[in-house]
Design a protein around this motif. Structure first.
Motif, PDB file in Angstrom:
ATOM      1  N   VAL A  33       0.864  -1.172   0.000  1.00 15.73           N
ATOM      2  CA  VAL A  33       0.000   0.000   0.000  1.00 15.73           C
ATOM      3  C   VAL A  33       0.903   1.226   0.000  1.00 15.73           C
ATOM      4  O   VAL A  33       1.722   1.416   0.910  1.00 15.73           O
ATOM      5  N   LEU A  34       0.765   2.038  -1.048  1.00 17.51           N
ATOM      6  CA  LEU A  34       1.554   3.247  -1.206  1.00 17.51           C
ATOM      7  C   LEU A  34       0.728   4.434  -0.715  1.00 17.51           C
ATOM      8  O   LEU A  34      -0.416   4.609  -1.139  1.00 17.51           O
ATOM      9  N   LEU A  35       1.293   5.230   0.175  1.00 19.44           N
ATOM     10  CA  LEU A  35       0.579   6.332   0.815  1.00 19.44           C
ATOM     11  C   LEU A  35       1.137   7.659   0.314  1.00 19.44           C
ATOM     12  O   LEU A  35       2.273   8.019   0.624  1.00 19.44           O
ATOM     13  N   GLU A  36       0.320   8.373  -0.449  1.00 19.14           N
ATOM     14  CA  GLU A  36       0.728   9.646  -1.029  1.00 19.14           C
ATOM     15  C   GLU A  36      -0.053  10.786  -0.396  1.00 19.14           C
ATOM     16  O   GLU A  36      -1.182  10.589   0.057  1.00 19.14           O
ATOM     17  N   GLY A  37       0.523  11.964  -0.412  1.00 16.83           N
ATOM     18  CA  GLY A  37      -0.150  13.154   0.101  1.00 16.83           C
ATOM     19  C   GLY A  37       0.850  14.094   0.730  1.00 16.83           C
ATOM     20  O   GLY A  37       1.981  13.713   1.041  1.00 16.83           O
ATOM     21  N   GLU A  38       0.425  15.320   0.902  1.00 14.81           N
ATOM     22  CA  GLU A  38       1.277  16.337   1.504  1.00 14.81           C
ATOM     23  C   GLU A  38       1.569  16.005   2.968  1.00 14.81           C
ATOM     24  O   GLU A  38       0.879  15.186   3.580  1.00 14.81           O
ATOM     25  N   ILE A  39       2.554  16.662   3.537  1.00 19.18           N
ATOM     26  CA  ILE A  39       2.840  16.539   4.966  1.00 19.18           C
ATOM     27  C   ILE A  39       1.577  16.941   5.727  1.00 19.18           C
ATOM     28  O   ILE A  39       0.950  17.955   5.424  1.00 19.18           O
ATOM     29  N   ILE A 106       3.578  -7.439   4.434  1.00 20.96           N
ATOM     30  CA  ILE A 106       2.663  -6.351   4.107  1.00 20.96           C
ATOM     31  C   ILE A 106       3.508  -5.085   4.190  1.00 20.96           C
ATOM     32  O   ILE A 106       4.212  -4.869   5.184  1.00 20.96           O
ATOM     33  N   CYS A 107       3.473  -4.266   3.162  1.00 25.42           N
ATOM     34  CA  CYS A 107       4.290  -3.048   3.136  1.00 25.42           C
ATOM     35  C   CYS A 107       3.412  -1.810   3.014  1.00 25.42           C
ATOM     36  O   CYS A 107       2.557  -1.737   2.128  1.00 25.42           O
ATOM     37  N   LEU A 108       3.640  -0.864   3.907  1.00 27.98           N
ATOM     38  CA  LEU A 108       2.982   0.440   3.887  1.00 27.98           C
ATOM     39  C   LEU A 108       4.083   1.461   3.645  1.00 27.98           C
ATOM     40  O   LEU A 108       5.003   1.576   4.458  1.00 27.98           O
ATOM     41  N   ILE A 109       3.997   2.184   2.538  1.00 28.24           N
ATOM     42  CA  ILE A 109       5.113   3.042   2.142  1.00 28.24           C
ATOM     43  C   ILE A 109       4.644   4.480   1.957  1.00 28.24           C
ATOM     44  O   ILE A 109       3.847   4.777   1.063  1.00 28.24           O
ATOM     45  N   GLU A 110       5.162   5.362   2.822  1.00 27.83           N
ATOM     46  CA  GLU A 110       4.910   6.786   2.686  1.00 27.83           C
ATOM     47  C   GLU A 110       5.964   7.387   1.761  1.00 27.83           C
ATOM     48  O   GLU A 110       7.102   6.959   1.752  1.00 27.83           O
ATOM     49  N   TRP A 111       5.565   8.370   0.966  1.00 27.03           N
ATOM     50  CA  TRP A 111       6.413   9.037  -0.015  1.00 27.03           C
ATOM     51  C   TRP A 111       6.918   8.048  -1.068  1.00 27.03           C
ATOM     52  O   TRP A 111       8.111   7.937  -1.331  1.00 27.03           O
ATOM     53  N   PRO A 112       6.013   7.297  -1.710  1.00 22.55           N
ATOM     54  CA  PRO A 112       6.423   6.262  -2.673  1.00 22.55           C
ATOM     55  C   PRO A 112       7.069   6.808  -3.941  1.00 22.55           C
ATOM     56  O   PRO A 112       7.689   6.037  -4.680  1.00 22.55           O
ATOM     57  N   ASP A 113       6.963   8.120  -4.189  1.00 23.58           N
ATOM     58  CA  ASP A 113       7.642   8.684  -5.354  1.00 23.58           C
ATOM     59  C   ASP A 113       9.150   8.450  -5.280  1.00 23.58           C
ATOM     60  O   ASP A 113       9.826   8.366  -6.304  1.00 23.58           O
ATOM     61  N   LYS A 114       9.684   8.268  -4.068  1.00 23.88           N
ATOM     62  CA  LYS A 114      11.115   8.019  -3.881  1.00 23.88           C
ATOM     63  C   LYS A 114      11.524   6.624  -4.360  1.00 23.88           C
ATOM     64  O   LYS A 114      12.702   6.334  -4.476  1.00 23.88           O
TER      65      LYS A 114
END
Length: 157
Positions: A33-39, A106-114
Motif C-alpha cells: 500500500v503506497l501512501l501519497e499526500g502532503e505533509i 505487508i508493506c505500507l510506504i509513505e512518499w512512494p515517489d522516492k
C-alpha cells in the motif's frame, strides 16, 4: 488493466482509522500500500491505525521518519512501515531491504515517489488530501491496476 479511481470521504480521524482497520483485515503478505499526500494529510495516522488494528497486544507505532523503516510482527504477517521522505537516491531503497519485503510482508510506504523505477505495479495507491475548510476531513483516492484489489476493497469501503 487500470481501474478507475475510487474516492472516499473520511470525515474524522476516527473514520480514517476505521477504514484503515477494515483494509488491514484484508491484507496478506505481498500486499503493498503506497501512501501519497502532503505533509500532515493523514498518511502516518492511517498507517499507524492499520498496524495497531492487526496487533494482538497494542504497542506504540512511531512514525518511521527518522528510522526510515519500522517492522512489526502481527498474526496476519510481518508489516513493514516505511517513510521514504528523507531518501535521496533509489539505491537507498534497496539498502533498506524493502524490495525483498515486497514479496514476503505487508508493506505500507509513505512518499512512494522516492521508489522511482522500483515502484511495484501491483500496489494499491492511497492519495490523501485535506479539506481546507475542515482540517479533520480527508478525501482519499484509491487507485490500482492489480484486479485482486477490487475484491479486497469491495468489503472495506
Amino acid at each position: 488493466m487500470t481501474t478507475a479511481p475510487l474516492t472516499i470521504d473520511l470525515n474524522s480521524p476516527e473514520e480514517t482509522a476505521g477504514f484503515a482497520a477494515r483494509l488491514g483485515s484484508k491484507l496478506l503478505p505481498g500486499d503493498i500500500v503506497l501512501l501519497e499526500g502532503e505533509i500532515g494529510s493523514g498518511k502516518t495516522h492511517f498507517a499507524r491505525s492499520l498496524i495497531q488494528s492487526l496487533m494482538t497486544i497494542p504497542e506504540d507505532v512511531p512514525s518511521p521518519t527518522f528510522t526510515l523503516v519500522q517492522v512489526y510482527d502481527t498474526a496476519a504477517a510481518e508489516i513493514w512501515h516505511a517513510d521514504l521522505y528523507r531518501l535521496s537516491a533509489v539505491e537507498e531503497v534497496e539498502e533498506l531491504g524493502l524490495t525483498e519485503a515486497f514479496d514476503t510482508s505487508i508493506c505500507l510506504i509513505e512518499w512512494p515517489d522516492k521508489l522511482g523505477p522500483l515502484r511495484p505495479e501491483n500496489a494499491l495507491t492511497l492519495t490523501f488530501e485535506t479539506d481546507p475548510n475542515m482540517m479533520e476531513k480527508r478525501m482519499l483516492t484509491l487507485t490500482w491496476s492489480d484486479p485482486r484489489w477490487s475484491e479486497k476493497l469491495e468489503s472495506c469501503s
